[in-house]
Design a protein around this motif. Sequence first.
Motif, mmCIF file in Angstrom:
data_model
loop_
_atom_site.group_PDB
_atom_site.id
_atom_site.type_symbol
_atom_site.label_atom_id
_atom_site.label_comp_id
_atom_site.label_asym_id
_atom_site.label_seq_id
_atom_site.Cartn_x
_atom_site.Cartn_y
_atom_site.Cartn_z
ATOM 1 N N ASP A 30 -4.289 9.373 10.613
ATOM 2 C CA ASP A 30 -3.991 10.659 9.994
ATOM 3 C C ASP A 30 -3.303 11.514 11.050
ATOM 4 N N GLN A 36 0.920 5.608 0.628
ATOM 5 C CA GLN A 36 0.245 6.598 1.475
ATOM 6 C C GLN A 36 0.551 8.002 0.977
ATOM 7 N N SER A 72 -5.126 12.507 4.874
ATOM 8 C CA SER A 72 -4.251 11.377 4.541
ATOM 9 C C SER A 72 -5.035 10.298 3.794
ATOM 10 N N TYR A 73 -4.436 9.800 2.715
ATOM 11 C CA TYR A 73 -5.051 8.744 1.926
ATOM 12 C C TYR A 73 -4.104 7.562 1.813
ATOM 13 N N TRP A 74 -4.661 6.354 1.843
ATOM 14 C CA TRP A 74 -3.920 5.135 1.547
ATOM 15 C C TRP A 74 -4.520 4.527 0.288
ATOM 16 N N SER A 124 -8.877 3.456 -2.910
ATOM 17 C CA SER A 124 -8.281 4.281 -1.858
ATOM 18 C C SER A 124 -9.265 4.464 -0.720
ATOM 19 N N TRP A 148 0.832 -1.201 0.000
ATOM 20 C CA TRP A 148 0.000 0.000 0.000
ATOM 21 C C TRP A 148 0.869 1.254 0.000
ATOM 22 N N SER A 155 -9.453 6.865 3.287
ATOM 23 C CA SER A 155 -8.788 7.812 4.171
ATOM 24 C C SER A 155 -9.233 7.584 5.606
ATOM 25 N N LEU A 204 -4.813 2.699 10.784
ATOM 26 C CA LEU A 204 -4.224 3.766 9.982
ATOM 27 C C LEU A 204 -4.599 5.093 10.609
#
Length: 289
Positions: free
Chosen positions: A81, A56, A88-90, A182, A54, A184, A79
């Motif tokens: 932020d 980020q 924040s996005y993964w 994706s 993944w 977040s 996860l």
Amino acid sequence: PANSLRWDYDPTTCADSSQSVDTNPNCVRNFRGVLIEEPRTNKIGYSEDFSSGWQQQHLGTVTTNTDIAPDGNMTADTLADTDPAWVSYWYYPTFGVGATEIDTLSIYVKKGVHTCQPAIGLWYLNGGASTGGSVYLNESTGVITAKSPPILASGVIDVGNYWYVWLTSQNNNTGNIELRLSFSACDIGGTVDSITVWGAQMEQGYYPTSYIKTLAGAPVTRSGDQLNFSDMTWYNSSSGTFIASYFKLFDLVGASATLLSVSDGTANNSLFLHQSSVANKSNFDITLA
């Protein structure tokens, strides 16, 4: 195990299809029958380890194995932020897709009360251009509070301590050649938050199927199920009743979906129940030689 029956249970009381009455007594009153599915491939190479494979965007952290996952193992990841100035996005590296391809993303999100509502999305990309959409999940109530087109269908299922979230989207056939999924931890700038997830799956098709675990960074394919009877003494060839109960996710305009078919192995003698290519219509066709 290969060549063995898989059972379908109510997901709220039975975590996954591998459980049985022997391992979970609650399953006995929520038994749904034999689970029969078409072949599918989970294109995500790391479905449980969000620190591998993944990518980020913006500041954030991944802490592995923080919580008990729906399958009973300590493999769910958190996860976080960490920068209030950014969302924040993964996301998982892109996949090649075909024109007008339809794909479904599913993931387990742990219940909780959070400031933010995580966004979970499918995006088709062509260089800098993109099309796609996201759903926004209330982790406390399990309600999808908003979604953006071209999401064809989406849903949430209560599975105990987690929400099972899925969404289906389609490539718009304008040159988009890649697919990116994706999500977040927080979709509000100026706020930090976290999300605990497990069991990410991306598969080509109109709807989600049962979880396919991937651990080695490569897609994994589950073969289609076939239920065969060697003893047919129970079957009355001259009379009987067939019942099909199904939930329609959305209309397959221009295409049909088989619900139930019975034949002698040829097209000359058959019963065929299917969702019609015409919106909001089902057909039952009988052919006799």
